[in-house]
Scaffold this motif. Sequence first.
Motif, PDB file in Angstrom:
ATOM      1  N   ALA A  26       0.813  -1.211   0.000  1.00 35.94           N
ATOM      2  CA  ALA A  26       0.000   0.000   0.000  1.00 35.94           C
ATOM      3  C   ALA A  26       0.853   1.271   0.000  1.00 35.94           C
ATOM      4  CB  ALA A  26      -0.897   0.000   1.242  1.00 35.94           C
ATOM      5  N   ASN A  27       0.189   2.402  -0.231  1.00 37.22           N
ATOM      6  CA  ASN A  27       0.850   3.682   0.011  1.00 37.22           C
ATOM      7  C   ASN A  27       0.357   4.181   1.372  1.00 37.22           C
ATOM      8  OD1 ASN A  27      -1.610   5.271  -0.359  1.00 37.22           O
ATOM      9  ND2 ASN A  27      -1.360   4.859  -2.546  1.00 37.22           N
ATOM     10  N   SER A  28       0.977   5.209   1.896  1.00 38.38           N
ATOM     11  CA  SER A  28       0.696   5.635   3.269  1.00 38.38           C
ATOM     12  C   SER A  28      -0.730   6.148   3.477  1.00 38.38           C
ATOM     13  CB  SER A  28       1.704   6.694   3.714  1.00 38.38           C
ATOM     14  OG  SER A  28       1.610   7.830   2.877  1.00 38.38           O
ATOM     15  N   SER A  29      -1.411   6.538   2.398  1.00 38.79           N
ATOM     16  CA  SER A  29      -2.788   7.038   2.533  1.00 38.79           C
ATOM     17  C   SER A  29      -3.803   5.900   2.629  1.00 38.79           C
ATOM     18  CB  SER A  29      -3.152   7.926   1.340  1.00 38.79           C
ATOM     19  OG  SER A  29      -3.374   7.132   0.183  1.00 38.79           O
ATOM     20  N   LEU A  30      -3.395   4.684   2.235  1.00 40.60           N
ATOM     21  CA  LEU A  30      -4.253   3.492   2.209  1.00 40.60           C
ATOM     22  C   LEU A  30      -5.454   3.631   1.279  1.00 40.60           C
ATOM     23  CD1 LEU A  30      -4.388   2.507   6.012  1.00 40.60           C
ATOM     24  CD2 LEU A  30      -2.777   1.710   4.265  1.00 40.60           C
ATOM     25  N   MET A  31      -5.410   4.581   0.356  1.00 42.11           N
ATOM     26  CA  MET A  31      -6.563   4.848  -0.504  1.00 42.11           C
ATOM     27  C   MET A  31      -6.500   4.149  -1.852  1.00 42.11           C
ATOM     28  SD  MET A  31      -8.627   6.725   1.192  1.00 42.11           S
ATOM     29  CE  MET A  31      -8.192   6.322   2.862  1.00 42.11           C
ATOM     30  N   GLY A  32      -5.576   3.239  -2.020  1.00 40.63           N
ATOM     31  CA  GLY A  32      -5.435   2.587  -3.312  1.00 40.63           C
ATOM     32  C   GLY A  32      -4.498   3.405  -4.179  1.00 40.63           C
ATOM     33  N   GLY A  35      -0.421  -0.368  -9.477  1.00 39.24           N
ATOM     34  CA  GLY A  35       0.176  -1.672  -9.196  1.00 39.24           C
ATOM     35  C   GLY A  35      -0.732  -2.578  -8.385  1.00 39.24           C
ATOM     36  N   VAL A  36      -0.116  -3.342  -7.482  1.00 40.93           N
ATOM     37  CA  VAL A  36      -0.856  -4.313  -6.677  1.00 40.93           C
ATOM     38  C   VAL A  36      -1.882  -3.618  -5.781  1.00 40.93           C
ATOM     39  CG1 VAL A  36       0.781  -4.478  -4.731  1.00 40.93           C
ATOM     40  CG2 VAL A  36      -0.605  -6.440  -5.343  1.00 40.93           C
ATOM     41  N   ASP A  37      -1.556  -2.441  -5.294  1.00 41.55           N
ATOM     42  CA  ASP A  37      -2.454  -1.674  -4.424  1.00 41.55           C
ATOM     43  C   ASP A  37      -3.772  -1.376  -5.147  1.00 41.55           C
ATOM     44  OD1 ASP A  37      -3.359  -0.187  -2.234  1.00 41.55           O
ATOM     45  OD2 ASP A  37      -2.148   1.564  -2.713  1.00 41.55           O
TER      46      ASP A  37
END
Length: 179
Positions: A26-32, A35-37
């Motif tokens: 994930a990225n730090s915002s967790l908002m999508g 890539g895989v996120d």
Amino acid sequence: MISKENIRVIKGDITKESVDAIVNAANSSLMGGSGVDGAIHRAGGKRILEECMEIISRQGKCQTGEAVITSGGNLPAKYVIHTVGPVWNGGNNQERQKLKNCYNNSLELALKHGIQSIAFPNISTGIYRFPKEEAAGIAFTTVKNFLEVTPSPVDVTFICYDDENFALYQKLHQQLPDH
């Protein structure tokens, strides 16, 4: 002793894995994102996003190397463990330790939730540019060391999206004993 029975390596799509939990890079915002996120958020549906938004409102952004858990939404996996991998910056910003933390914190969270099967993507090797061979070594060693000291059995699968990562992980897997 950890063997080939405890750790699997396959090439495929992590969103299709029927395991207790999949790990999201994930990225730090967790908002999508990409890539895989992005793939996990698209396949899992809005429930995952809603749960991520609740986590963010409760604790703020997810820091690099940390991990949080949500349901699997529409995925075959029951849970998604979101971890924020490090962006490769030449190796001088504790990237190796932060990547190791991604795997350890994800596995700790899995144990805490009674998860017995978990699938990892190749964290940070896409747009975050972590050198693939080095990332594979860190991932494999960290998971193997964790499993060796953990009383609760956890089956780990590394899901490789591209041929290069698949070859690197297969090479490491071949070094494990058969039983």
